[in-house]
Motif scaffolding. Structure first.
Motif, short mmCIF file in Angstrom:
data_model
loop_
_atom_site.label_atom_id
_atom_site.label_comp_id
_atom_site.label_asym_id
_atom_site.label_seq_id
_atom_site.Cartn_x
_atom_site.Cartn_y
_atom_site.Cartn_z
N SER A 273 -17.57 4.06 -34.59
CA SER A 273 -16.68 4.38 -33.41
C SER A 273 -16.60 6.51 -33.05
CB SER A 273 -16.14 3.18 -32.95
OG SER A 273 -17.13 1.97 -33.21
N LEU A 274 -15.42 6.15 -34.55
CA LEU A 274 -15.09 7.62 -34.91
C LEU A 274 -15.87 8.65 -34.32
CD1 LEU A 274 -12.31 8.55 -35.23
CD2 LEU A 274 -13.29 8.71 -37.72
N SER A 275 -17.18 8.52 -34.24
CA SER A 275 -18.08 9.75 -34.87
C SER A 275 -18.90 9.94 -32.79
CB SER A 275 -19.17 9.60 -35.71
OG SER A 275 -20.45 8.39 -35.49
N CYS A 276 -19.13 8.31 -32.22
CA CYS A 276 -19.54 8.25 -31.32
C CYS A 276 -18.63 8.58 -30.32
CB CYS A 276 -19.68 6.35 -30.82
SG CYS A 276 -20.17 5.91 -29.29
N PHE A 277 -17.00 8.58 -30.69
CA PHE A 277 -15.96 8.77 -29.64
C PHE A 277 -15.79 10.68 -29.78
CE2 PHE A 277 -12.06 10.70 -30.01
CZ PHE A 277 -11.10 10.37 -28.64
N VAL A 278 -16.36 10.92 -31.27
CA VAL A 278 -15.99 12.34 -31.02
C VAL A 278 -16.88 13.44 -30.14
CG1 VAL A 278 -16.10 14.71 -32.06
CG2 VAL A 278 -14.41 12.43 -33.05
N LEU A 279 -18.05 12.76 -30.73
CA LEU A 279 -19.89 13.42 -29.88
C LEU A 279 -19.14 12.87 -28.09
CD1 LEU A 279 -22.31 14.80 -29.69
CD2 LEU A 279 -23.47 12.90 -30.06
N ALA A 280 -18.43 12.02 -27.74
CA ALA A 280 -18.43 11.66 -26.33
C ALA A 280 -17.74 12.80 -25.67
CB ALA A 280 -18.57 10.07 -25.96
N LEU A 281 -16.65 12.22 -26.80
CA LEU A 281 -16.10 13.33 -26.66
C LEU A 281 -16.30 14.74 -25.98
CD1 LEU A 281 -12.60 13.25 -24.92
CD2 LEU A 281 -11.73 13.96 -27.66
N ILE A 282 -16.50 15.77 -26.79
CA ILE A 282 -17.14 16.75 -26.85
C ILE A 282 -18.07 16.97 -25.56
CG2 ILE A 282 -18.40 18.81 -27.59
CD1 ILE A 282 -17.55 17.34 -30.77
N LEU A 283 -18.81 15.96 -25.40
CA LEU A 283 -20.35 16.14 -24.52
C LEU A 283 -19.75 16.03 -23.03
CD1 LEU A 283 -22.89 14.28 -25.76
CD2 LEU A 283 -23.10 16.81 -25.34
N ASN A 284 -19.05 14.89 -22.69
CA ASN A 284 -17.86 14.81 -21.37
C ASN A 284 -17.77 15.99 -21.03
OD1 ASN A 284 -19.04 12.08 -19.89
ND2 ASN A 284 -18.64 11.30 -22.51
N ILE A 285 -16.68 16.96 -21.65
CA ILE A 285 -15.72 18.01 -20.72
C ILE A 285 -16.09 18.93 -20.77
CG2 ILE A 285 -13.93 18.87 -22.55
CD1 ILE A 285 -11.93 17.08 -23.25
N SER A 286 -17.37 18.98 -21.84
CA SER A 286 -18.06 20.24 -21.57
C SER A 286 -19.03 19.73 -19.98
CB SER A 286 -18.93 20.68 -22.15
OG SER A 286 -20.89 20.72 -22.12
N PHE A 287 -19.32 18.25 -19.73
CA PHE A 287 -19.89 18.64 -18.28
C PHE A 287 -19.16 18.31 -17.77
CE2 PHE A 287 -23.31 15.02 -20.39
CZ PHE A 287 -24.48 16.32 -20.93
N LEU A 288 -18.06 18.38 -17.75
CA LEU A 288 -17.02 17.90 -16.15
C LEU A 288 -17.37 19.77 -15.87
CD1 LEU A 288 -13.33 16.91 -18.52
CD2 LEU A 288 -14.77 16.05 -16.13
N TYR A 289 -17.29 20.38 -16.63
CA TYR A 289 -17.40 22.53 -16.29
C TYR A 289 -18.65 22.15 -15.94
CZ TYR A 289 -12.43 22.23 -17.74
OH TYR A 289 -10.88 21.62 -17.51
N HIS A 290 -19.74 21.88 -16.68
CA HIS A 290 -20.90 22.02 -16.69
C HIS A 290 -21.96 20.95 -16.65
CE1 HIS A 290 -19.98 26.19 -18.11
NE2 HIS A 290 -19.73 25.65 -19.09
N PRO A 291 -21.97 20.29 -15.09
CA PRO A 291 -21.93 18.61 -15.01
C PRO A 291 -24.06 18.53 -15.11
CG PRO A 291 -21.65 20.10 -12.76
CD PRO A 291 -21.34 20.72 -13.75
N ALA A 292 -24.84 17.68 -15.40
CA ALA A 292 -26.24 17.30 -15.23
C ALA A 292 -26.63 16.85 -14.21
CB ALA A 292 -26.11 16.73 -16.19
#
Length: 393
Positions: A273-292
């Protein structure tokens, strides 16, 4: 396994509900991510402390200091592919629909993942029962694709038959819903959230148009292959996380040093769950500014201020976290191949899709026949899969 089935079938409906209300998927998934990790921490600090501090039967805190990094990396790899799969399905649900996405994703998970788990578990499941169940899931993939194709054709027919007069009337009707009118109407419904009661009946062309105006992920005019591609990619990701977790807890490839105990399921789930959390945090913060996929831009500040539906997103994260934890507990006890029976979660998701969102309302007879055939095949598949369970020595 039954509790996991309910939890894992319900949280996608909550995420879909928020998207249909117009909440940005980046905001929803960030909220979901925090409570998903919280569930793993709760499990580790409760069930994970069952045992003692001895080297042979370590508890959660004891294992944190042991030299078990090969198993930890397997668990974290499982969390990475799960995070990618969950993120993909969040967008696929808007394009393809909750029921079909869950069916295709779960079926691919069983066909690939269950086969891998069967061999990793030293064939503790009954092959003569297990693989006919896998075949049923494979048939369900084909039926689900047919359901999606038929339902898409139904929707196109509804929209094309919608006369210009009706279209004009409806657009004028929608434009009259000023902010004052919305505030005066205190009656709410589940899907609209803070909006007025939806007058259009589920399954009608007007309903589809009003839903498109309200939702955060716009799907009209988009190629449905986008949704199917996301769905199949998610299915492949989902098929790999359970075998990775299996390797983390049972060390079938003998990567641990001699004398080092295997990861208990609760410790492995924490790292997972920790690795799932870290990746999701990075990707979704990126998607805030560069949405798909045409989703509106946002900022981290806007996310922090967006409390509309946050409680539901937190609940979705808890359900998913506890659902995954329960699935892994069942897998450790009865074999991970049999525990993949929770991939029958589309039975639960389809129920929510029909009840909450009006999926397949006013569809053609062909679509209904395909839908019921798909669900029948799923019921048969999950029964067969659970009957194949063995007992780990």
């Amino acid at each position: 396994m039954f509790l996991a089935l309910f939890f894992l079938g319900t949280w996608p409906a909550i995420i879909t509900l928020l998207e249909r209300r117009g909440r940005l998927p980046q905001h929803t998934y960030l909220d979901y991510t925090f409570t998903n990790l919280l569930a793993a921490v709760i499990i580790a600090l409760t069930f994970g402390q069952i045992g003692d501090s001895s080297f042979e039967k370590p508890n959660f805190f004891t294992q944190l200091s042991q030299d078990n990094w090969p198993s930890v990396l397997f668990a974290m790899a499982g969390g990475v592919v799960l995070s990618l799969g969950n993120l993909s399905t969040q967008y696929a649900w808007a394009f393809v629909g909750l029921s079909v996405v869950q069916v295709i994703g779960s079926s691919i998970t069983v066909v690939i993942g269950t086969t891998l788990n069967y061999f990793l578990d030293d064939k503790i499941n009954k092959a003569e029962i297990l693989f006919p169940g896998v075949a049923c899931f494979l048939v369900a993939v084909c039926l689900a694709s047919a359901v999606h194709s038929s339902n898409s054709a139904d929707n196109k027919a509804k929209l094309s038959n919608w006369s210009n007069d009706n279209k004009t009337d409806t657009e004028a009707e929608l434009s009259c819903l000023s902010k004052e009118a919305v505030q005066e109407n205190v009656t709410k419904d589940v899907e609209n959230g803070n909006g007025p009661v939806q007058k259009a009946k589920a399954g009608t062309a007007t309903f589809l148009i009003e839903l498109e105006k309200r939702r955060s992920i716009k799907v009209f005019g988009k190629n449905t292959l986008i949704g199917l591609t996301l769905t199949f990619f998610a299915g492949v990701c989902f098929s790999l996380f359970s075998p990775a977790f299996n390797l983390a807890t049972n060390d079938q490839w003998h990567t641990l040093k001699e004398g080092v105990p295997k990861l208990v399921v609760y410790t492995a789930f924490f790292y997972f769950s920790l690795s799932c959390f870290v990746l999701a945090l990075i990707l979704n913060i990126s998607f805030l500014y560069h949405p798909a996929l045409g989703v509106p831009k946002s900022t981290f500040k806007a996310y922090l201020q967006d409390w509309n539906g946050r409680g539901w997103a937190f609940l979705a994260g808890l359900l998913c976290g506890f659902g995954n934890g329960l699935q892994f507990m069942g897998g450790q006890a009865a074999g991970y191949a049999a525990a993949d029976a929770v991939q029958a979660l589309p039975l639960v998701s389809t129920f929510w899709g029909v009840v909450l969102f009006g999926e397949y309302r006013k569809s053609s007879r062909k679509t209904y026949i395909l839908l019921f055939s798909m669900l029948f095949m799923f019921i048969a598949a999950v029964g067969i899969l659970m009957a194949s369970s063995g007992h780990r020595k």
